[in-house]
Design a protein around this motif. Sequence first.
Motif, mmCIF file in Angstrom:
data_model
loop_
_atom_site.group_PDB
_atom_site.id
_atom_site.type_symbol
_atom_site.label_atom_id
_atom_site.label_comp_id
_atom_site.label_asym_id
_atom_site.label_seq_id
_atom_site.Cartn_x
_atom_site.Cartn_y
_atom_site.Cartn_z
ATOM 1 N N PHE A 78 1.115 -1.151 0.022
ATOM 2 C CA PHE A 78 -0.139 -0.018 0.081
ATOM 3 C C PHE A 78 1.019 1.157 0.246
ATOM 4 C CE2 PHE A 78 -2.328 -3.958 1.870
ATOM 5 C CZ PHE A 78 -3.258 -3.379 1.542
ATOM 6 N N ALA A 79 2.036 1.585 0.237
ATOM 7 C CA ALA A 79 2.492 2.332 0.940
ATOM 8 C C ALA A 79 3.264 2.537 -0.533
ATOM 9 C CB ALA A 79 3.271 2.409 2.099
ATOM 10 N N GLN A 80 4.303 1.212 -0.564
ATOM 11 C CA GLN A 80 4.926 0.945 -1.961
ATOM 12 C C GLN A 80 4.243 1.773 -3.056
ATOM 13 O OE1 GLN A 80 5.016 -2.241 -3.807
ATOM 14 N NE2 GLN A 80 7.077 -2.490 -4.427
ATOM 15 N N TYR A 81 2.767 1.252 -3.337
ATOM 16 C CA TYR A 81 2.070 2.050 -4.848
ATOM 17 C C TYR A 81 1.932 3.979 -4.507
ATOM 18 C CZ TYR A 81 -0.573 2.179 -8.748
ATOM 19 O OH TYR A 81 -0.698 2.775 -9.912
ATOM 20 N N HIS A 90 12.224 -3.424 -7.345
ATOM 21 C CA HIS A 90 13.263 -3.441 -7.908
ATOM 22 C C HIS A 90 13.628 -2.130 -8.062
ATOM 23 C CE1 HIS A 90 12.259 -4.974 -11.882
ATOM 24 N NE2 HIS A 90 13.170 -3.650 -12.389
ATOM 25 N N ARG A 91 12.107 -0.918 -8.664
ATOM 26 C CA ARG A 91 11.561 0.779 -9.574
ATOM 27 C C ARG A 91 11.406 1.829 -7.825
ATOM 28 N NH1 ARG A 91 8.503 -0.573 -14.937
ATOM 29 N NH2 ARG A 91 10.107 -1.643 -15.524
ATOM 30 N N GLU A 175 0.924 -5.155 -14.816
ATOM 31 C CA GLU A 175 1.901 -5.404 -15.501
ATOM 32 C C GLU A 175 3.237 -5.768 -15.629
ATOM 33 O OE1 GLU A 175 -0.041 -5.151 -19.596
ATOM 34 O OE2 GLU A 175 -1.749 -6.768 -19.010
ATOM 35 N N LEU A 176 3.448 -4.416 -15.246
ATOM 36 C CA LEU A 176 4.621 -4.074 -14.651
ATOM 37 C C LEU A 176 5.037 -2.949 -15.465
ATOM 38 C CD1 LEU A 176 6.452 -7.055 -13.035
ATOM 39 C CD2 LEU A 176 4.493 -5.717 -11.619
ATOM 40 N N GLY A 177 4.242 -2.333 -16.370
ATOM 41 C CA GLY A 177 5.109 -1.991 -17.196
ATOM 42 C C GLY A 177 5.579 -2.632 -18.103
#
Length: 265
Positions: A78-81, A90-91, A175-177
């Motif tokens: 949640f915090a990550q997004y 890794h991004r 889809e992780l871009g």
Amino acid sequence: METKIKKDMFRNWFDRYVAGFTAGKDTALDVVTNIRLKKDHSDRVVQEILWMADQLGLDNESRDLAAVMALFHDIGRFAQYARYRTFVDHRSENHAELGVKILQQHQVLDCLPADQADLICRVISYHNRAALPDDDTEECLFYARLLRDADKLDIWRVLIDHYQHRNQEDNPAVELGLADTSDISDQVYDRVVNKDIVNARHVKNLNDFKLLQIGWVFDINFTPALQQVKDRGYIDAICRTLPPSDRRTRIKQVVADWLDKKLRS
């Protein structure tokens, strides 16, 4: 009674914490969508792990402990997004390690004995690793395997639903871009047909990502979970989203044969 009170406490904290990310009227739509996506995923992983615990005959204490691990396993997402607008570790940050930090900062597990709280944190920290460590306790590794299986069972469901409806509800974060090109990388293909886990570093496009997901089957630990993979038709469903080719046919056959053999043994 004591366990039930703790479960209610954890659930209430989880719901309040997650709600905080979408409380503002001006919260971006992608944040609302992906916070809800991960909350729903966490809830379903709890149900998956409880079902597996019952299949394995775990006692109530072990069952409840597994449920707490499942509830909090993606608390870092949640915090990550919200911070980075991505689920790619890794991004941004390792979401498992971030989740442990959040639980510790908020003192969520302080109501538990220290050894139990530490066990929960270790299992969460391991759940997204390419491989489990071989130097932890059997108890910790058992719960880590259980959580990883339950997690995969629902991630497959989420991804397949996305692939089947992506033209109506596009969500690049899922889809992780990755680029949606028609090819499959040789290294990724070779790993799957050799019944190995795909190295994420070799993933170049969306088809490679789908093969990585198919290869997760080789990392399933418990027979009830493997049976669910077959019964729910997960591998066939992902294969159907790949472009028709000899490689797709080979992959489908290799995995189906391997799965049948494992379930017979």
